[in-house]
Each structure stands twice: as C-alpha cells, then as structure tokens.
Design a protein around this motif. Structure first.
Motif, PDB file in Angstrom:
ATOM      1  N   ASN A  44      -5.486  32.965 -56.676  1.00  0.00           N
ATOM      2  CA  ASN A  44      -6.182  34.439 -56.621  1.00  0.00           C
ATOM      3  C   ASN A  44      -6.195  34.487 -55.446  1.00  0.00           C
ATOM      4  O   ASN A  44      -6.176  36.200 -55.670  1.00  0.00           O
ATOM      5  CB  ASN A  44      -6.985  34.019 -57.524  1.00  0.00           C
ATOM      6  N   LYS A  45      -6.286  34.166 -54.330  1.00  0.00           N
ATOM      7  CA  LYS A  45      -6.560  34.630 -53.133  1.00  0.00           C
ATOM      8  C   LYS A  45      -5.366  35.246 -52.066  1.00  0.00           C
ATOM      9  O   LYS A  45      -5.034  35.699 -51.404  1.00  0.00           O
ATOM     10  CB  LYS A  45      -7.030  33.287 -52.090  1.00  0.00           C
ATOM     11  N   LYS A  46      -3.572  34.641 -53.150  1.00  0.00           N
ATOM     12  CA  LYS A  46      -2.965  35.636 -51.926  1.00  0.00           C
ATOM     13  C   LYS A  46      -2.300  36.468 -52.527  1.00  0.00           C
ATOM     14  O   LYS A  46      -1.186  36.821 -53.410  1.00  0.00           O
ATOM     15  CB  LYS A  46      -1.431  34.070 -52.872  1.00  0.00           C
ATOM     16  N   ARG A  47      -3.023  37.350 -52.085  1.00  0.00           N
ATOM     17  CA  ARG A  47      -2.805  38.882 -53.441  1.00  0.00           C
ATOM     18  C   ARG A  47      -2.787  39.706 -51.534  1.00  0.00           C
ATOM     19  O   ARG A  47      -3.522  39.372 -50.644  1.00  0.00           O
ATOM     20  CB  ARG A  47      -4.081  39.519 -53.900  1.00  0.00           C
ATOM     21  N   VAL A  48      -2.056  41.294 -51.764  1.00  0.00           N
ATOM     22  CA  VAL A  48      -2.238  41.950 -50.844  1.00  0.00           C
ATOM     23  C   VAL A  48      -2.871  42.723 -50.670  1.00  0.00           C
ATOM     24  O   VAL A  48      -4.243  43.242 -51.541  1.00  0.00           O
ATOM     25  CB  VAL A  48      -0.900  42.790 -51.468  1.00  0.00           C
ATOM     26  N   VAL A  49      -3.547  43.406 -50.079  1.00  0.00           N
ATOM     27  CA  VAL A  49      -5.123  45.058 -49.718  1.00  0.00           C
ATOM     28  C   VAL A  49      -4.063  45.892 -49.309  1.00  0.00           C
ATOM     29  O   VAL A  49      -3.256  46.037 -48.166  1.00  0.00           O
ATOM     30  CB  VAL A  49      -5.768  43.449 -48.227  1.00  0.00           C
ATOM     31  N   GLU A  50      -3.602  46.463 -50.390  1.00  0.00           N
ATOM     32  CA  GLU A  50      -3.025  47.695 -50.362  1.00  0.00           C
ATOM     33  C   GLU A  50      -3.275  48.728 -49.361  1.00  0.00           C
ATOM     34  O   GLU A  50      -2.947  49.064 -48.331  1.00  0.00           O
ATOM     35  CB  GLU A  50      -2.817  48.560 -51.527  1.00  0.00           C
ATOM     36  N   ALA A  51      -4.708  48.691 -48.960  1.00  0.00           N
ATOM     37  CA  ALA A  51      -5.510  49.573 -48.163  1.00  0.00           C
ATOM     38  C   ALA A  51      -5.152  49.430 -47.021  1.00  0.00           C
ATOM     39  O   ALA A  51      -5.821  50.603 -45.994  1.00  0.00           O
ATOM     40  CB  ALA A  51      -6.680  49.961 -48.392  1.00  0.00           C
ATOM     41  N   ARG A  52      -4.173  48.441 -46.134  1.00  0.00           N
ATOM     42  CA  ARG A  52      -4.213  47.856 -44.380  1.00  0.00           C
ATOM     43  C   ARG A  52      -2.864  47.912 -44.454  1.00  0.00           C
ATOM     44  O   ARG A  52      -2.047  47.405 -43.591  1.00  0.00           O
ATOM     45  CB  ARG A  52      -4.974  46.317 -44.892  1.00  0.00           C
ATOM     46  N   ARG A  53      -2.158  48.401 -46.007  1.00  0.00           N
ATOM     47  CA  ARG A  53      -0.620  48.340 -45.600  1.00  0.00           C
ATOM     48  C   ARG A  53       0.139  49.244 -44.593  1.00  0.00           C
ATOM     49  O   ARG A  53      -0.654  50.734 -44.585  1.00  0.00           O
ATOM     50  CB  ARG A  53       0.239  48.711 -46.508  1.00  0.00           C
ATOM     51  N   PRO A  54       0.665  48.892 -43.574  1.00  0.00           N
ATOM     52  CA  PRO A  54       0.986  50.057 -43.019  1.00  0.00           C
ATOM     53  C   PRO A  54       1.718  51.443 -43.365  1.00  0.00           C
ATOM     54  O   PRO A  54       2.789  50.838 -44.330  1.00  0.00           O
ATOM     55  CB  PRO A  54       1.701  49.010 -41.730  1.00  0.00           C
ATOM     56  N   GLY A  55       1.425  52.242 -43.012  1.00  0.00           N
ATOM     57  CA  GLY A  55       2.273  53.206 -43.967  1.00  0.00           C
ATOM     58  C   GLY A  55       1.859  53.827 -45.403  1.00  0.00           C
ATOM     59  O   GLY A  55      -0.199  53.012 -45.581  1.00  0.00           O
ATOM     60  N   LYS A  56       2.540  54.119 -46.519  1.00  0.00           N
ATOM     61  CA  LYS A  56       1.458  54.227 -47.836  1.00  0.00           C
ATOM     62  C   LYS A  56       1.188  52.936 -48.420  1.00  0.00           C
ATOM     63  O   LYS A  56       2.820  52.396 -48.572  1.00  0.00           O
ATOM     64  CB  LYS A  56       2.477  55.176 -48.439  1.00  0.00           C
ATOM     65  N   PRO A  57       0.769  52.652 -49.118  1.00  0.00           N
ATOM     66  CA  PRO A  57      -0.205  51.996 -50.289  1.00  0.00           C
ATOM     67  C   PRO A  57       1.678  51.573 -51.059  1.00  0.00           C
ATOM     68  O   PRO A  57       1.793  53.380 -51.839  1.00  0.00           O
ATOM     69  CB  PRO A  57      -0.457  52.144 -50.522  1.00  0.00           C
ATOM     70  N   LYS A  58       1.212  50.227 -51.333  1.00  0.00           N
ATOM     71  CA  LYS A  58       2.551  50.551 -53.062  1.00  0.00           C
ATOM     72  C   LYS A  58       1.988  50.423 -54.375  1.00  0.00           C
ATOM     73  O   LYS A  58       0.769  49.997 -54.499  1.00  0.00           O
ATOM     74  CB  LYS A  58       3.491  49.509 -53.049  1.00  0.00           C
ATOM     75  N   THR A  59       2.878  51.929 -54.793  1.00  0.00           N
ATOM     76  CA  THR A  59       2.367  51.511 -56.452  1.00  0.00           C
ATOM     77  C   THR A  59       3.422  50.983 -57.257  1.00  0.00           C
ATOM     78  O   THR A  59       4.277  50.485 -56.795  1.00  0.00           O
ATOM     79  CB  THR A  59       2.048  52.996 -56.897  1.00  0.00           C
ATOM     80  N   ILE A  60       3.216  50.653 -58.554  1.00  0.00           N
ATOM     81  CA  ILE A  60       3.901  50.061 -59.384  1.00  0.00           C
ATOM     82  C   ILE A  60       5.495  51.193 -59.499  1.00  0.00           C
ATOM     83  O   ILE A  60       6.905  50.947 -59.382  1.00  0.00           O
ATOM     84  CB  ILE A  60       3.556  49.664 -61.431  1.00  0.00           C
ATOM     85  N   SER A  61       5.198  53.037 -59.601  1.00  0.00           N
ATOM     86  CA  SER A  61       6.276  53.644 -59.724  1.00  0.00           C
ATOM     87  C   SER A  61       6.478  52.974 -58.202  1.00  0.00           C
ATOM     88  O   SER A  61       8.081  54.011 -58.535  1.00  0.00           O
ATOM     89  CB  SER A  61       5.469  55.275 -59.713  1.00  0.00           C
ATOM     90  N   ASP A  62       6.641  52.815 -57.152  1.00  0.00           N
ATOM     91  CA  ASP A  62       7.332  53.058 -55.832  1.00  0.00           C
ATOM     92  C   ASP A  62       8.279  51.662 -56.120  1.00  0.00           C
ATOM     93  O   ASP A  62       9.421  51.938 -55.881  1.00  0.00           O
ATOM     94  CB  ASP A  62       6.613  52.339 -54.565  1.00  0.00           C
ATOM     95  N   ILE A  63       7.722  50.051 -57.128  1.00  0.00           N
ATOM     96  CA  ILE A  63       8.630  49.868 -57.071  1.00  0.00           C
ATOM     97  C   ILE A  63       9.782  49.766 -58.037  1.00  0.00           C
ATOM     98  O   ILE A  63      10.957  49.554 -57.436  1.00  0.00           O
ATOM     99  CB  ILE A  63       7.621  48.168 -57.710  1.00  0.00           C
ATOM    100  N   PHE A  64       9.210  50.236 -59.376  1.00  0.00           N
ATOM    101  CA  PHE A  64      10.376  50.325 -59.691  1.00  0.00           C
ATOM    102  C   PHE A  64      11.390  52.111 -59.304  1.00  0.00           C
ATOM    103  O   PHE A  64      12.353  51.832 -60.283  1.00  0.00           O
ATOM    104  CB  PHE A  64      10.149  51.080 -61.642  1.00  0.00           C
ATOM    105  N   GLY A  65      11.223  52.560 -58.819  1.00  0.00           N
ATOM    106  CA  GLY A  65      11.620  53.630 -58.469  1.00  0.00           C
ATOM    107  C   GLY A  65      12.677  52.991 -57.175  1.00  0.00           C
ATOM    108  O   GLY A  65      13.961  53.429 -56.744  1.00  0.00           O
ATOM    109  N   SER A  66      12.460  51.430 -56.640  1.00  0.00           N
ATOM    110  CA  SER A  66      13.694  50.943 -55.553  1.00  0.00           C
ATOM    111  C   SER A  66      14.825  49.995 -56.104  1.00  0.00           C
ATOM    112  O   SER A  66      14.643  48.958 -55.206  1.00  0.00           O
ATOM    113  CB  SER A  66      12.722  50.444 -54.364  1.00  0.00           C
TER     114      SER A  66
END
Length: 305
Positions: A272-294
C-alpha cells in the motif's frame, strides 16, 4: 506455488541467475533514476520491483521508466482496485464468490498460469470490481514469491456464468482493468483463454473488444463448453480436478488462497506504500482523464511470440 503459508521475497541472487539477462548494474542504474523522481515512493520500491519492471519491458530502460511510473500512477488513481488493499471481510467474501488459483503447471515456454472462475453462482453476490481487486492481489503476492516469469497467461473459466453476471460488468471497471493489464502490469502477457464459452459469448466480447489491443486479441482464445482445445496452450492435467484436470479441487484451491491472504497481510501493508504523490510530480499532476486521453500513445508492447 508453495503451501498457503507466509511467503518471503524471491531471493535476488536467485533472480539474477535466471535467463533474463538482467544484471545488478542494470538495476543500480534504474534505482539511480528512481531516486531523482520526487513523486515516486523510492524507499518502498524494492530491487525485485525494479527487476520485474525491467524484465516485462524487455530490458528497455526508457520503456521501463515509463511503465514503472504508469504502474504506480494507476495504483494511485484506480482506487477501486488498489486503495487500502487489506485482507478484510470484503476480500474474503470475494474469495467465497470467485476462485483465483495460481496453477503449478507451466505453459510450453514456462509462462505462469492463473485460473479464475465463479464458485458462488448467484450473480447477486458478484461484484466485478472486487473480483478484479482480488485478482491483482493474488498476482502481486505470487510475483513477490516467485520473481520474474518468462510469460503470464490468464485462464478464465466461464462455466455457470449467466447473463445476470454479464450485467454486473460495468464499462469503467472493464476499461481500467484491461488498460492496467496491457499497459502497466509487470508481466509479459502471453495469452488470455476463456473456457466453457456461454451462448452469449458474443455479448461479452462486444463489451471487451473496444479495450483490447490487437496484440492481445491475437492471443485471446475462446474454448467451447466441454472442449479440450486449451490443452496445446495450457496442459489440461494442470487444471483443477473439478475442471477436468488433476490439480486441487475448487474447494481446496479456495481455502488455500484465503489462507495465503491471511498469512501474508503484512505484504499488503507494505504494498500500500507503493503509490504516487501527485503533488510532488514535476509538471502537472496526472488524473484518470489524462490517462485515458493518452491511450493512443501507449508504449508497452505485449510480449507475443
């Protein structure tokens, strides 16, 4: 797969002896990159995790970086499957509804085989997202115990599936699971087999087909009720006794899977610790719509011989 007891991580020295052509230096370089990614949980990612990633990407450093990031991103965004994975009443109830059984038999090329089917036939008790949640927990624990496989094959026995069950398959869950399976799961997916295809198999395929890449469609096989056409791919004797094989009975398999989960609760606490901290991602945080848009720009190729 060993008996349903507490398992330990597959030894790294044994993993490096496999014919994967992965070296300690490869993983050191991968680790050095991981340490530069502020949004990824580097302290929780093991060398075995890195080996599994590098292996499923055919030792392509560039692809491995993308896939590891995507794997952890989807484990963060697809909350139905991955949020708070614990061995609780919810998961144990799911294991009373579906049988998820890693087989001891291997395919001709050494691929590992997961067998899945209903064992409670009342569609009212079936929750598709919970079943997928359990499938992914089984695979993660199994890989932790055995390390890399030459390939991975899923056998889904549709015996006793009804149209009522089909109505429980929602589009979002189907899309998310098939995307994760093809793009981010740390395996070389070599085949998907449906046994005992029901009369409404065409309807099931209409639901699945929009989310299947050609490479997976090419290794998707549908086997009619009572046929033995799966045998050239997965030896029939390796199936459970109740399915015409010589392996465990459904009841024994169910009890063993539940016992393995209960004995390995600590594994899931750590996972459960193997998760992303989106607030720390360089650039824009990713969302589900980003994923399925690509989706069209996907990069992981299925490893089909």
């Amino acid at each position: 797969m060993s008996s349903p007891t507490k398992v330990s991580e597959f030894p790294l020295d044994e993993e490096y002896k496999k014919k994967t052509m992965i070296s300690v230096a490869d993983i050191k370089k991968f680790r050095d990159w991981l340490d530069t990614q502020p949004h990824l949980p580097a302290d929780s990612i093991t060398d075995l995790d890195l080996i599994l990633t590098y292996h499923c990407c055919d030792r392509s450093t560039g692809v491995a970086k993308e896939v590891l990031d995507l794997n952890l991103t989807l484990k963060t965004l697809f909350t139905n499957f991955f949020k708070e994975r614990v061995v609780d009443d919810r998961i144990l109830s799911t294991l009373n509804t579906v049988l998820l059984l890693p087989l001891e038999v291997r395919t001709h090329d050494g691929s590992a085989v997961l067998y899945a089917r209903l064992i409670d036939y009342d569609y009212k008790n079936f929750t598709f997202s919970d079943a997928i949640r359990a499938v992914l927990m089984v695979v993660d624990l199994w890989q932790y115990e055995e390390g890399t496989w030459p390939g991975f094959v899923i056998v889904i026995d549709l015996d006793r599936m009804t149209l009522g069950h089909l109505t429980k398959l929602d589009i979002q869950t189907v899309q998310q699971f098939l995307y994760y399976l093809q793009e981010a799961m740390l395996v070389k997916l070599k085949g998907l087999h449906f046994l005992n295809a029901p009369s409404f198999m065409d309807r099931l395929m209409m639901l699945l087909r929009p989310f299947l890449k050609k490479a997976l469609l090419d290794v998707l096989h549908i086997h009619q009720i009572g046929s033995k056409t799966v045998d050239p791919y997965v030896p029939m004797e390796g199936l459970p006794k109740d399915a015409g094989g010589e392996f465990k009975s459904f009841e024994q398999g169910q009890n063993d899977t539940k016992a393995r989960f209960k004995a390995n609760q600590d594994f899931f606490v750590q996972e459960n610790k193997k998760r992303v901290v989106e607030a720390r991602r360089p650039g824009k945080p990713k969302t589900i719509s980003d994923i399925f848009g690509s989706v069209e720009g996907s990069f992981k190729k299925l490893d089909i011989d």
